[in-house]
Design an enzyme around this catalytic site. Sequence first.
Site, PDB file in Angstrom:
ATOM      1  N   SER A   9       0.844  -1.195   0.000  1.00  0.00           N
ATOM      2  CA  SER A   9       0.000   0.000   0.000  1.00  0.00           C
ATOM      3  C   SER A   9       0.879   1.246   0.000  1.00  0.00           C
ATOM      4  CB  SER A   9      -0.902   0.020   1.235  1.00  0.00           C
ATOM      5  OG  SER A   9      -1.459   1.306   1.369  1.00  0.00           O
ATOM      6  N   HIS A  34      -1.312  -1.285  -4.191  1.00  0.00           N
ATOM      7  CA  HIS A  34      -2.581  -0.985  -3.520  1.00  0.00           C
ATOM      8  C   HIS A  34      -2.644   0.524  -3.281  1.00  0.00           C
ATOM      9  CE1 HIS A  34      -6.090  -1.950  -0.984  1.00  0.00           C
ATOM     10  NE2 HIS A  34      -5.659  -0.971  -0.179  1.00  0.00           N
ATOM     11  N   ASP A  36      -4.881   3.747  -1.876  1.00  0.00           N
ATOM     12  CA  ASP A  36      -5.975   4.092  -0.971  1.00  0.00           C
ATOM     13  C   ASP A  36      -6.512   5.491  -1.248  1.00  0.00           C
ATOM     14  OD1 ASP A  36      -6.140   1.752   0.800  1.00  0.00           O
ATOM     15  OD2 ASP A  36      -4.065   2.261   1.276  1.00  0.00           O
ATOM     16  N   MET A  38      -9.128   8.296  -0.300  1.00  0.00           N
ATOM     17  CA  MET A  38      -9.984   8.695   0.839  1.00  0.00           C
ATOM     18  C   MET A  38     -10.523  10.094   0.607  1.00  0.00           C
ATOM     19  SD  MET A  38      -7.723   7.322   4.022  1.00  0.00           S
ATOM     20  CE  MET A  38      -6.738   5.827   3.907  1.00  0.00           C
ATOM     21  N   HIS A  67      -8.502   1.140  -3.943  1.00  0.00           N
ATOM     22  CA  HIS A  67      -9.437   0.956  -2.833  1.00  0.00           C
ATOM     23  C   HIS A  67     -10.132   2.292  -2.582  1.00  0.00           C
ATOM     24  CE1 HIS A  67      -9.732  -0.081   1.786  1.00  0.00           C
ATOM     25  NE2 HIS A  67     -10.912   0.050   1.222  1.00  0.00           N
ATOM     26  N   MET A  69     -12.273   4.537  -0.630  1.00  0.00           N
ATOM     27  CA  MET A  69     -12.925   4.815   0.661  1.00  0.00           C
ATOM     28  C   MET A  69     -13.625   6.159   0.521  1.00  0.00           C
ATOM     29  SD  MET A  69      -9.858   3.400   3.028  1.00  0.00           S
ATOM     30  CE  MET A  69      -8.768   3.369   1.640  1.00  0.00           C
ATOM     31  N   MET A 138     -11.513  -5.431   5.715  1.00  0.00           N
ATOM     32  CA  MET A 138     -10.750  -4.440   6.482  1.00  0.00           C
ATOM     33  C   MET A 138     -10.423  -5.045   7.844  1.00  0.00           C
ATOM     34  SD  MET A 138     -10.277  -2.001   4.452  1.00  0.00           S
ATOM     35  CE  MET A 138      -9.258  -1.175   5.672  1.00  0.00           C
ATOM     36  N   ASP A 176      -6.715  -6.244   4.476  1.00  0.00           N
ATOM     37  CA  ASP A 176      -6.163  -4.890   4.435  1.00  0.00           C
ATOM     38  C   ASP A 176      -6.117  -4.268   5.823  1.00  0.00           C
ATOM     39  OD1 ASP A 176      -5.280  -2.421   3.669  1.00  0.00           O
ATOM     40  OD2 ASP A 176      -7.081  -1.857   2.553  1.00  0.00           O
TER      41      ASP A 176
HETATM   42  C1  DX5 Z   1      -6.403   1.788   5.588  1.00  0.00           C
HETATM   43  C2  DX5 Z   1      -5.959   1.411   4.197  1.00  0.00           C
HETATM   44  C3  DX5 Z   1      -4.866   0.421   4.148  1.00  0.00           C
HETATM   45  C4  DX5 Z   1      -3.584   0.891   4.769  1.00  0.00           C
HETATM   46  C5  DX5 Z   1      -2.884  -0.305   5.343  1.00  0.00           C
HETATM   47  O1  DX5 Z   1      -7.557   2.525   5.504  1.00  0.00           O
HETATM   48  O2  DX5 Z   1      -7.059   0.859   3.475  1.00  0.00           O
HETATM   49  O3  DX5 Z   1      -4.630  -0.019   2.812  1.00  0.00           O
HETATM   50  O4  DX5 Z   1      -2.736   1.531   3.868  1.00  0.00           O
HETATM   51  O5  DX5 Z   1      -1.788   0.126   6.036  1.00  0.00           O
HETATM   52  P1  DX5 Z   1      -1.007  -0.808   7.071  1.00  0.00           P
HETATM   53  O6  DX5 Z   1      -0.521  -2.006   6.278  1.00  0.00           O
HETATM   54  O7  DX5 Z   1       0.087   0.062   7.560  1.00  0.00           O
HETATM   55  O8  DX5 Z   1      -1.984  -1.212   8.135  1.00  0.00           O
HETATM   56 ZN    ZN Z   2      -6.604  -0.113   1.495  1.00  0.00          ZN
END
Ligand code: DX5
Ligand code: ZN
Length: 223
Positions: A9, A34, A36, A38, A67, A69, A138, A176
Amino acid sequence: MRKHLIAPSLLAADFTRLAEEMEMVNQSEADWFHLDVMDGRFVPNITFGMVVIEAMHRLARKPLDVHLMIVEPEKYIESFRKAGADVLTVHYEACPHLHRTLRQIKESGAMAGVALNPHTPAHLLEDIIEDIDLVCLMSVNPGFGGQKFIHQTLLKIRKLREMADTANAKTLIEIDGGVGLQNAETLLQAGADVLVAGSSVFGAKDPVATISALKAFNAVFDC
Ligand code: DX5
Ligand code: ZN
Protein backbone atom coordinates in the site's frame (compact mmCIF):
# COMPACT_ATOMS: atom_id res chain seq x y z
CA MET A 1 -2.17 -24.92 -4.57
CA ARG A 2 -3.08 -21.29 -5.16
CA LYS A 3 -0.30 -18.75 -4.79
CA HIS A 4 -1.23 -15.62 -2.90
CA LEU A 5 -0.63 -12.06 -4.08
CA ILE A 6 1.17 -9.24 -2.27
CA ALA A 7 -0.10 -5.69 -2.69
CA PRO A 8 2.09 -3.02 -1.03
CA SER A 9 0.00 0.00 0.00
CA LEU A 10 1.58 3.24 -1.17
CA LEU A 11 -0.12 5.10 1.67
CA ALA A 12 2.95 4.26 3.75
CA ALA A 13 5.44 5.29 1.04
CA ASP A 14 7.58 8.42 1.18
CA PHE A 15 5.67 10.70 -1.22
CA THR A 16 8.68 12.99 -1.69
CA ARG A 17 10.31 9.97 -3.37
CA LEU A 18 7.24 8.41 -4.93
CA ALA A 19 8.89 7.41 -8.21
CA GLU A 20 11.72 5.63 -6.36
CA GLU A 21 9.31 3.88 -4.01
CA MET A 22 7.27 2.71 -6.98
CA GLU A 23 10.37 1.49 -8.78
CA MET A 24 11.27 -0.52 -5.68
CA VAL A 25 7.84 -2.23 -5.91
CA ASN A 26 8.25 -2.71 -9.68
CA GLN A 27 11.50 -4.56 -9.09
CA SER A 28 10.23 -6.60 -6.13
CA GLU A 29 8.18 -9.78 -6.05
CA ALA A 30 5.03 -7.76 -5.31
CA ASP A 31 2.02 -8.46 -7.53
CA TRP A 32 -0.08 -5.29 -7.31
CA PHE A 33 0.11 -1.68 -6.14
CA HIS A 34 -2.58 -0.98 -3.52
CA LEU A 35 -3.80 2.63 -3.73
CA ASP A 36 -5.98 4.09 -0.97
CA VAL A 37 -8.37 6.82 -2.08
CA MET A 38 -9.98 8.69 0.84
CA ASP A 39 -12.47 11.55 0.61
CA GLY A 40 -12.74 12.95 4.14
CA ARG A 41 -16.40 11.87 4.22
CA PHE A 42 -16.52 8.09 4.20
CA VAL A 43 -13.35 8.08 6.29
CA PRO A 44 -11.82 10.83 8.45
CA ASN A 45 -8.82 11.34 6.18
CA ILE A 46 -8.10 12.65 2.68
CA THR A 47 -5.47 11.19 0.36
CA PHE A 48 -5.31 11.43 -3.43
CA GLY A 49 -7.56 11.05 -6.47
CA MET A 50 -7.40 10.26 -10.15
CA VAL A 51 -4.83 12.92 -11.09
CA VAL A 52 -2.23 11.27 -8.85
CA ILE A 53 -3.33 7.76 -9.85
CA GLU A 54 -2.89 8.69 -13.50
CA ALA A 55 0.70 9.72 -12.72
CA MET A 56 1.28 6.53 -10.71
CA HIS A 57 -0.06 4.52 -13.62
CA ARG A 58 2.71 5.89 -15.82
CA LEU A 59 5.31 4.67 -13.31
CA ALA A 60 3.73 1.31 -12.47
CA ARG A 61 4.59 -1.92 -14.25
CA LYS A 62 2.13 -3.91 -12.14
CA PRO A 63 -1.68 -3.73 -11.83
CA LEU A 64 -3.25 -0.94 -9.78
CA ASP A 65 -5.56 -2.15 -7.01
CA VAL A 66 -7.60 0.96 -6.17
CA HIS A 67 -9.44 0.96 -2.83
CA LEU A 68 -12.14 3.63 -2.86
CA MET A 69 -12.92 4.81 0.66
CA ILE A 70 -15.37 7.39 -0.64
CA VAL A 71 -19.11 8.06 -0.60
CA GLU A 72 -21.02 7.72 -3.89
CA PRO A 73 -18.21 5.81 -5.61
CA GLU A 74 -20.50 5.11 -8.60
CA LYS A 75 -19.95 8.71 -9.70
CA TYR A 76 -16.25 8.14 -10.31
CA ILE A 77 -15.84 4.55 -11.57
CA GLU A 78 -15.15 5.46 -15.20
CA SER A 79 -12.69 8.24 -14.20
CA PHE A 80 -10.67 5.92 -11.97
CA ARG A 81 -10.68 3.27 -14.68
CA LYS A 82 -9.45 5.85 -17.18
CA ALA A 83 -6.72 6.87 -14.73
CA GLY A 84 -5.43 3.29 -14.82
CA ALA A 85 -7.22 1.25 -12.14
CA ASP A 86 -7.22 -2.50 -12.81
CA VAL A 87 -9.11 -3.46 -9.66
CA LEU A 88 -11.76 -1.09 -8.30
CA THR A 89 -12.99 -1.78 -4.78
CA VAL A 90 -15.99 0.03 -3.33
CA HIS A 91 -17.23 -0.17 0.26
CA TYR A 92 -20.35 -2.18 1.03
CA GLU A 93 -21.31 0.56 3.51
CA ALA A 94 -21.14 3.24 0.76
CA CYS A 95 -23.24 1.41 -1.84
CA PRO A 96 -27.03 1.19 -1.48
CA HIS A 97 -27.16 -0.33 -4.99
CA LEU A 98 -24.16 -2.62 -4.78
CA HIS A 99 -25.23 -4.96 -7.57
CA ARG A 100 -25.57 -2.08 -10.00
CA THR A 101 -22.24 -0.57 -8.94
CA LEU A 102 -20.44 -3.90 -9.40
CA ARG A 103 -21.93 -4.21 -12.87
CA GLN A 104 -20.75 -0.69 -13.64
CA ILE A 105 -17.20 -1.58 -12.55
CA LYS A 106 -17.15 -4.72 -14.68
CA GLU A 107 -18.52 -2.85 -17.68
CA SER A 108 -15.64 -0.39 -17.29
CA GLY A 109 -13.28 -3.35 -17.74
CA ALA A 110 -11.88 -3.46 -14.19
CA MET A 111 -12.10 -6.26 -11.63
CA ALA A 112 -14.91 -5.52 -9.16
CA GLY A 113 -14.12 -5.51 -5.45
CA VAL A 114 -16.20 -4.97 -2.32
CA ALA A 115 -14.65 -3.91 0.98
CA LEU A 116 -16.20 -4.66 4.37
CA ASN A 117 -15.54 -2.53 7.43
CA PRO A 118 -14.62 -4.50 10.58
CA HIS A 119 -18.20 -4.36 11.93
CA THR A 120 -19.89 -5.48 8.69
CA PRO A 121 -20.62 -9.22 8.72
CA ALA A 122 -19.41 -11.40 5.86
CA HIS A 123 -22.81 -13.10 5.45
CA LEU A 124 -24.25 -9.87 3.97
CA LEU A 125 -22.45 -10.81 0.75
CA GLU A 126 -24.05 -14.24 0.49
CA ASP A 127 -26.51 -13.37 -2.29
CA ILE A 128 -24.00 -11.47 -4.36
CA ILE A 129 -20.74 -13.37 -3.87
CA GLU A 130 -20.73 -14.77 -7.43
CA ASP A 131 -20.68 -11.23 -8.82
CA ILE A 132 -17.67 -10.15 -6.77
CA ASP A 133 -14.12 -10.62 -8.10
CA LEU A 134 -12.51 -9.60 -4.81
CA VAL A 135 -13.65 -9.07 -1.23
CA CYS A 136 -11.42 -6.74 0.76
CA LEU A 137 -11.75 -7.47 4.47
CA MET A 138 -10.75 -4.44 6.48
CA SER A 139 -8.71 -5.68 9.42
CA VAL A 140 -8.42 -2.13 10.82
CA ASN A 141 -10.86 0.76 10.73
CA PRO A 142 -10.27 2.38 7.35
CA GLY A 143 -8.65 5.80 7.17
CA PHE A 144 -5.10 5.36 8.37
CA GLY A 145 -2.09 3.13 7.94
CA GLY A 146 -0.05 1.66 10.76
CA GLN A 147 -2.91 0.40 12.93
CA LYS A 148 -3.18 -2.84 14.86
CA PHE A 149 -4.71 -5.90 13.20
CA ILE A 150 -8.23 -6.72 14.50
CA HIS A 151 -8.06 -10.43 15.28
CA GLN A 152 -11.77 -11.20 14.67
CA THR A 153 -10.94 -10.81 10.98
CA LEU A 154 -9.56 -14.36 11.02
CA LEU A 155 -13.01 -15.84 11.60
CA LYS A 156 -14.39 -13.65 8.85
CA ILE A 157 -11.81 -14.95 6.36
CA ARG A 158 -12.82 -18.54 7.12
CA LYS A 159 -16.54 -17.73 6.75
CA LEU A 160 -15.98 -15.97 3.47
CA ARG A 161 -13.74 -18.73 2.11
CA GLU A 162 -16.47 -21.24 2.88
CA MET A 163 -19.13 -19.01 1.33
CA ALA A 164 -17.13 -18.54 -1.88
CA ASP A 165 -16.27 -22.24 -2.15
CA THR A 166 -19.89 -23.28 -1.58
CA ALA A 167 -21.04 -20.92 -4.34
CA ASN A 168 -18.20 -22.13 -6.54
CA ALA A 169 -17.16 -18.49 -6.89
CA LYS A 170 -13.62 -17.49 -7.85
CA THR A 171 -13.72 -14.49 -5.52
CA LEU A 172 -10.33 -13.43 -4.14
CA ILE A 173 -10.13 -12.59 -0.44
CA GLU A 174 -7.92 -9.60 0.33
CA ILE A 175 -6.85 -8.56 3.83
CA ASP A 176 -6.16 -4.89 4.43
CA GLY A 177 -4.71 -3.39 7.59
CA GLY A 178 -2.09 -4.43 10.12
CA VAL A 179 -0.68 -7.17 7.90
CA GLY A 180 2.99 -8.10 8.26
CA LEU A 181 5.45 -10.93 8.69
CA GLN A 182 3.97 -11.70 12.12
CA ASN A 183 0.50 -12.70 10.86
CA ALA A 184 0.80 -13.35 7.10
CA GLU A 185 1.02 -17.12 7.38
CA THR A 186 -2.03 -17.35 9.68
CA LEU A 187 -4.05 -15.21 7.27
CA LEU A 188 -3.08 -17.37 4.31
CA GLN A 189 -3.93 -20.53 6.17
CA ALA A 190 -7.36 -19.10 6.99
CA GLY A 191 -7.97 -18.61 3.25
CA ALA A 192 -6.63 -15.20 2.24
CA ASP A 193 -5.53 -14.69 -1.38
CA VAL A 194 -4.22 -11.12 -1.37
CA LEU A 195 -2.26 -9.44 1.43
CA VAL A 196 -2.12 -5.65 1.50
CA ALA A 197 0.90 -4.37 3.41
CA GLY A 198 1.67 -0.72 4.02
CA SER A 199 3.83 0.15 7.01
CA SER A 200 5.26 -3.38 7.32
CA VAL A 201 6.80 -2.98 3.84
CA PHE A 202 7.66 0.72 3.59
CA GLY A 203 8.74 0.93 7.24
CA ALA A 204 11.06 -2.05 6.89
CA LYS A 205 14.84 -1.74 6.68
CA ASP A 206 14.76 -3.81 3.52
CA PRO A 207 11.34 -3.44 1.82
CA VAL A 208 12.26 -5.70 -1.12
CA ALA A 209 13.30 -8.52 1.22
CA THR A 210 10.13 -8.03 3.28
CA ILE A 211 7.99 -8.35 0.15
CA SER A 212 9.88 -11.54 -0.78
CA ALA A 213 9.35 -12.92 2.72
CA LEU A 214 5.60 -12.14 2.55
CA LYS A 215 5.46 -13.82 -0.84
CA ALA A 216 7.34 -16.90 0.34
CA PHE A 217 4.83 -17.98 3.00
CA ASN A 218 2.80 -21.03 2.12
CA ALA A 219 -0.83 -21.60 2.85
CA VAL A 220 -2.13 -25.01 3.84
CA PHE A 221 -5.37 -26.00 2.18
CA ASP A 222 -7.58 -28.92 3.04
CA CYS A 223 -8.50 -29.56 -0.56
C1 DX5 B 1 -6.40 1.79 5.59
C2 DX5 B 1 -5.96 1.41 4.20
C3 DX5 B 1 -4.87 0.42 4.15
C4 DX5 B 1 -3.58 0.89 4.77
C5 DX5 B 1 -2.88 -0.31 5.34
O1 DX5 B 1 -7.56 2.52 5.50
O2 DX5 B 1 -7.06 0.86 3.48
O3 DX5 B 1 -4.63 -0.02 2.81
O4 DX5 B 1 -2.74 1.53 3.87
O5 DX5 B 1 -1.79 0.13 6.04
P1 DX5 B 1 -1.01 -0.81 7.07
O6 DX5 B 1 -0.52 -2.01 6.28
O7 DX5 B 1 0.09 0.06 7.56
O8 DX5 B 1 -1.98 -1.21 8.14
ZN1 ZN C 1 -6.60 -0.11 1.50
